[in-house]
Design an enzyme around this catalytic site. Structure first.
Site, PDB file in Angstrom:
ATOM      1  N   ASP A   1      10.247  -1.659   8.286  1.00 47.35           N
ATOM      2  CA  ASP A   1      10.003  -0.239   8.428  1.00 47.35           C
ATOM      3  C   ASP A   1       8.892  -0.001   9.438  1.00 47.35           C
ATOM      4  OD1 ASP A   1       7.931  -1.237   6.782  1.00 47.35           O
ATOM      5  OD2 ASP A   1       8.832  -0.407   4.980  1.00 47.35           O
TER       6      ASP A   1
ATOM      7  N   ASN B   1       6.495   3.494  -7.205  1.00 50.19           N
ATOM      8  CA  ASN B   1       7.600   4.375  -7.587  1.00 50.19           C
ATOM      9  C   ASN B   1       8.961   3.697  -7.455  1.00 50.19           C
ATOM     10  OD1 ASN B   1       8.014   4.315  -4.834  1.00 50.19           O
ATOM     11  ND2 ASN B   1       7.733   6.518  -4.507  1.00 50.19           N
TER      12      ASN B   1
ATOM     13  N   HIS C   1      10.141   1.960  -4.764  1.00 53.58           N
ATOM     14  CA  HIS C   1      10.767   1.832  -3.441  1.00 53.58           C
ATOM     15  C   HIS C   1      10.696   0.398  -2.938  1.00 53.58           C
ATOM     16  CE1 HIS C   1       6.616   2.811  -1.591  1.00 53.58           C
ATOM     17  NE2 HIS C   1       6.926   1.620  -1.105  1.00 53.58           N
TER      18      HIS C   1
ATOM     19  N   GLU D   1      12.632   5.710  -0.638  1.00 54.22           N
ATOM     20  CA  GLU D   1      11.994   6.418  -1.737  1.00 54.22           C
ATOM     21  C   GLU D   1      13.014   6.778  -2.822  1.00 54.22           C
ATOM     22  OE1 GLU D   1       8.950   6.328  -1.783  1.00 54.22           O
ATOM     23  OE2 GLU D   1       7.934   7.033   0.016  1.00 54.22           O
TER      24      GLU D   1
END
Length: 261
Positions: A67, A136, A138, A143
Site C-alpha cells: 500500500d 479494526n 484490516h 478497511e
C-alpha cells in the site's frame, strides 16, 4: 490456516525469516510481498542479519509493497516507498529496480491502480506475502466494509486507522493522509503463501476474529480463512482471546520439522 503462538516478536521474526530464506533458496527469483508498519520490522532486521552473514540473497528477487499513502511528498519519511527502502531494501542486495510500490503522486489514480495490478501479474504473482493486521481487522489498507474480492484501488482510511498511525506523524492525526492506495483483498489472496504477524494485546480482538470468527467484510482479514497456505504468527498477548489456543500450541508442537511454515 496455521496458527503459531510464539514466545514473542523475535521468535515470530525468526519463523517469518525462515520462510523467506527457504523460499529464496529454492527459488532465487521469487516475488515477495512487503508490508510496512512496525510489526514486520523485527523480520526485516532478521533478514538483514542473515544477508550480512551470507545466508540469504535478494539479488534475483523482486518485491511489491502492499500500500501507499496518497499525496505525501516524494521525500516524506513516512511515504511507504521510503520506509521499505530504509528498513529493508537499502540494507540488502535487491537490484535497484526490483521493488515496486503504488505511485501515491500519480495524476491518474485509477490508471495507477490498474497498472500496479498488471505489474504484479506480469511478475508472475507474489510467492510470499508478509502481512500485519490493524486493530479494526484490516490487512493492507482494506478497511472494514471492503469487498472480499477487491483489487488494488484508492481507499479512504478509517478514523481508527488514522488514529493508530498518528504515532508515525508526531501524534498529529491531521497529518495522516485520508486516502491511500491498497492492494485489494482479492489481490492479496492470489499470493501463494500469506504470512501474517501480530503482536500485542491491542491486536487480540482482531486476531480472534481473523482466526475464529466468521468470514465477513466487517473484519477484512477473515478472508484469509479461505487461503490454502496462510500462516499466522502470534505472540501470547495477541493470542490471548483465542478459544482454541491450547490446540494451536499442540498442533504446532506435533508438526514435522521438515514441513516448515
Amino acid at each position: 490456516m496455521e496458527v503459531v503462538i510464539t514466545s514473542g516478536a523475535q521468535e515470530s521474526a525468526r519463523l517469518a525469516a525462515d520462510a523467506v530464506e527457504q523460499l529464496l533458496a529454492r527459488k532465487p527469483d521469487a516475488v515477495l510481498g512487503l508490508a510496512t508498519g512496525s510489526t514486520p520490522l523485527p523480520t526485516y532486521d532478521e533478514l538483514v542479519r542473515r544477508h550480512e552473514a551470507g545466508q540469504v540473497s535478494f539479488a534475483r528477487a523482486r518485491g511489491f509493497t502492499l500500500d501507499e499513502y496518497i499525496g505525501l511528498p516524494a521525500d516524506h519519511p513516512q511515504r511507504y516507498r521510503n520506509v521499505i527502502d530504509r528498513e529493508l531494501v537499502g540494507r540488502v542486495d535487491f537490484a535497484s529496480d526490483a521493488v515496486t510500490g503504488p505511485d501515491g503522486l500519480a495524476e491518474d489514480l485509477q490508471a495507477a491502480a490498474e497498472a500496479y495490478e498488471r505489474a504484479i501479474a506480469a511478475a508472475g504473482g507474489v510467492d510470499l506475502q508478509i502481512l500485519g493486521i490493524g486493530t479494526n481487522g484490516h490487512i493492507a489498507f482494506n478497511e472494514p466494509g471492503s469487498s472480499l474480492a477487491s483489487r488494488t484501488r484508492v481507499q479512504p482510511l478509517a478514523p481508527q486507522t488514522r488514529t493508530d498511525n498518528a504515532r508515525f506523524f508526531e501524534d498529529d492525526v491531521e497529518a495522516v493522509p485520508r486516502l491511500c492506495f491498497t492492494q485489494g483483498l482479492g489481490t492479496i489472496m492470489e499470493a501463494r503463501h500469506l504470512v501474517l504477524i501480530a503482536t500485542g494485546e491491542g491486536k487480540a480482538a482482531a486476531v480472534q476474529q481473523l482466526v475464529e470468527g466468521p468470514v465477513s467484510a466487517r473484519w477484512p482479514a477473515t478472508v484469509m480463512q479461505h487461503h490454502p497456505h496462510a500462516t499466522v504468527l502470534l505472540d501470547e498477548a495477541a493470542a490471548s482471546r483465542l478459544e482454541l489456543a491450547d490446540y494451536y500450541r499442540e498442533a504446532y508442537a506435533a508438526k514435522p520439522e521438515w514441513q516448515g511454515i
